[in-house]
Motif scaffolding. Structure first.
Motif, short mmCIF file in Angstrom:
data_model
loop_
_atom_site.label_atom_id
_atom_site.label_comp_id
_atom_site.label_asym_id
_atom_site.label_seq_id
_atom_site.Cartn_x
_atom_site.Cartn_y
_atom_site.Cartn_z
N ALA A 13 -36.31 -43.17 28.24
CA ALA A 13 -35.91 -41.80 27.91
C ALA A 13 -36.96 -41.13 27.03
O ALA A 13 -37.24 -39.94 27.18
N ALA A 17 -38.92 -37.82 28.00
CA ALA A 17 -38.87 -36.62 27.16
C ALA A 17 -40.26 -36.09 26.89
O ALA A 17 -40.49 -34.87 26.89
N ARG A 21 -41.61 -32.46 28.07
CA ARG A 21 -42.16 -31.51 27.11
C ARG A 21 -43.54 -31.03 27.55
O ARG A 21 -43.87 -29.84 27.48
#
Length: 474
Positions: A13, A17, A21
């Protein structure tokens, strides 16, 4: 949300992420690049030239288009222009690097730094940088990538690098950062290495002298205090003179002699005894610089209620800190300005009385999301001044310039308001409304910038206070 995940799933995760981003940052850049593409042709609007944003080989962009996209991003104009320059360079000058970045496998900020580092290179040679960076930007640490990029920039055009070395010598400067909440500020200087060495030597000397007076301070604190003495040359000179005199008196050894003339022992200065004697008899307070300090206080603070003073260019300070700042100075107090006074004039130019009140009320540029608080700006009429040449001077609409119809704008913002189709009005002192050419609405008040609907902005524009009919002079 993540409580049920296993350690391995949390790691996945985290990686996801980061990639999300990066891709979001890529999307942000691609949107503004698309906006630039739409506005890269000649415009029919007057005074809307095509301007160079990126390096050689990138498309030019209509000047007037740069402001509205910044407002849509809730961003400052300069920050948006910088981002646009970077993405145009990546797309048109560093395509191999940009292809890697678009996959989400590399940090966008590293690619943008490379774009800025290589912007001055001709498009014919910038590929040297592109090839090297594209090979490593997804696999090496940012520091290593930037080190290689710096070397490749020099390698791409050594002669141009030498020219830039000479140019950079003309870009020496001294700058100040923002004052923080503790009343401290960062001083940054770029100067000749020799001058920097002398500053260092003087700071070291002063630190040695004042250290006994600061037994609880760290070495860095003492050096910072010592640097502050350089801002007060009269006090610095007095400090050095008194210390040299004390050292000369306490020393059992005769002072060193140069060309038959005794000198005071100093690592940062070399002053003769005659000069020292003259300095002792000179009123050094006359050498103090003069400055204007604007301090904002609520009247309740002066009556004993706890409060904070805000000093322009210095930031918020307690009354104790303000007293300490002014303790060794000669203070001349100017009359307090009552901002409730409505000051107006029939002239186009803003007199100083109005300028002062407008700046104190608005705090700076009234463009949406503007960051500048400088007084060095254009004083604008939100409701344009009526210069109708068909009217006689007596028939001109009176009192158009005043605290009811004034605001500060940096030159670029002023030009866009005048020529790029923006509408603005002042609703009250410190309160403004804006509508952009494509219908973005904003209201400005002492709490900041607030987006609003196009309809709301148009209503504000329609009912904004118009210049009064009575005539009065500033």
């Amino acid at each position: 949300m993540f409580d049920h995940l296993s350690p391995r799933e949390l790691l996945d995760a985290a990686a996801g992420a980061v990639r999300a981003r990066r891709l979001a940052e890529v999307a942000d850049l691609e949107v503004i690049a698309a906006w630039a593409a739409v506005h890269s042709g000649e415009s029919n609007r007057v005074r809307n030239p095509l301007v160079d944003v990126g390096g050689e080989g990138t498309p030019r962009v209509q000047d007037h288009a740069l402001g509205e996209i910044a407002l849509a991003r809730s961003s400052g104009v300069v920050a948006t222009i910088n981002a646009l320059a970077d993405v145009l360079d990546l797309q048109h000058r560093l395509p191999l690097t940009w292809a890697v970045v678009r996959q989400g496998t590399a940090e966008v900020y590293v690619a943008r730094k490379v774009a800025r580092m290589s912007r001055h290179l001709p498009v014919a040679v910038v590929g040297v940088v592109d090839v090297a960076v594209a090979r490593m930007i997804a696999t090496e640490a940012p520091g290593r990538v930037l080190t290689v990029a710096e070397a490749k920039v020099i390698e791409a055009d050594p002669a141009l690098h030498e020219e830039r070395v000479e140019e950079e010598k003309r870009r020496r400067y001294v700058g100040l950062g923002r004052t923080d909440e503790y009343g401290l500020r960062t001083l940054i200087a770029r100067l000749d290495a020799g001058d920097a060495a002398w500053v260092q030597a003087t700071v070291t000397r002063v630190a040695e002298i004042i250290t006994p007076g600061h037994p609880d301070a760290t070495a860095d604190e003492v050096r910072a205090i010592a640097l502050g003495h350089l801002a007060r040359p009269a006090e610095l000179l007095a400090l050095l003179v008194e210390h040299e005199a004390a050292e000369s008196t306490a020393s059992k050894e005769p002072p060193p002699v140069t060309d038959g003339e005794p000198l005071a022992p100093s690592r940062a200065t070399a002053l003769s005894v005659d000069v020292l004697d003259k300095l002792h008899r000179t009123d050094l307070t006359k050498l103090r610089p003069k400055a204007v300090l604007y301090v904002h206080l609520h009247e309740a603070t002066l009556l004993g209620t706890k409060g904070v003073a805000r000093a322009e260019e210095l930031g918020p300070r307690t009354l104790g800190a303000l007293h300490q700042l002014l303790a060794t100075t000669q203070v001349t107090v100017k009359p307090v300005i009552d901002l409730a006074d409505a000051v107006r004039t029939t002239a186009y130019e803003h007199p100083e009385a109005i300028k002062e009140r407008v700046h104190l009320t608005t705090g700076g540029d009234y463009w949406p999301y503007a960051t500048s608080t400088s007084r060095n700006a254009d004083y604008d009429h939100p409701t344009p001044f009526d210069h109708d040449p068909e009217r006689s001077p007596e028939a001109q609409q009176p009192a158009q310039t005043g605290t009811h119809n004034s605001g500060l704008l940096q030159r670029r913002h002023h030009r866009w308001k005048t020529h790029a189709g923006y509408q603005a009005r002042q609703r009250a002192p410190g309160h403004y409304v804006w509508l952009t050419p494509n219908g973005l609405g904003f209201t400005i008040d002492p709490t900041g910038t607030h987006p609003c609907s196009e309809m709301e902005a148009r209503l504000h524009l329609a009912f904004a206070a118009r210049p009064p009919l009575e005539q009065s002079d500033a």
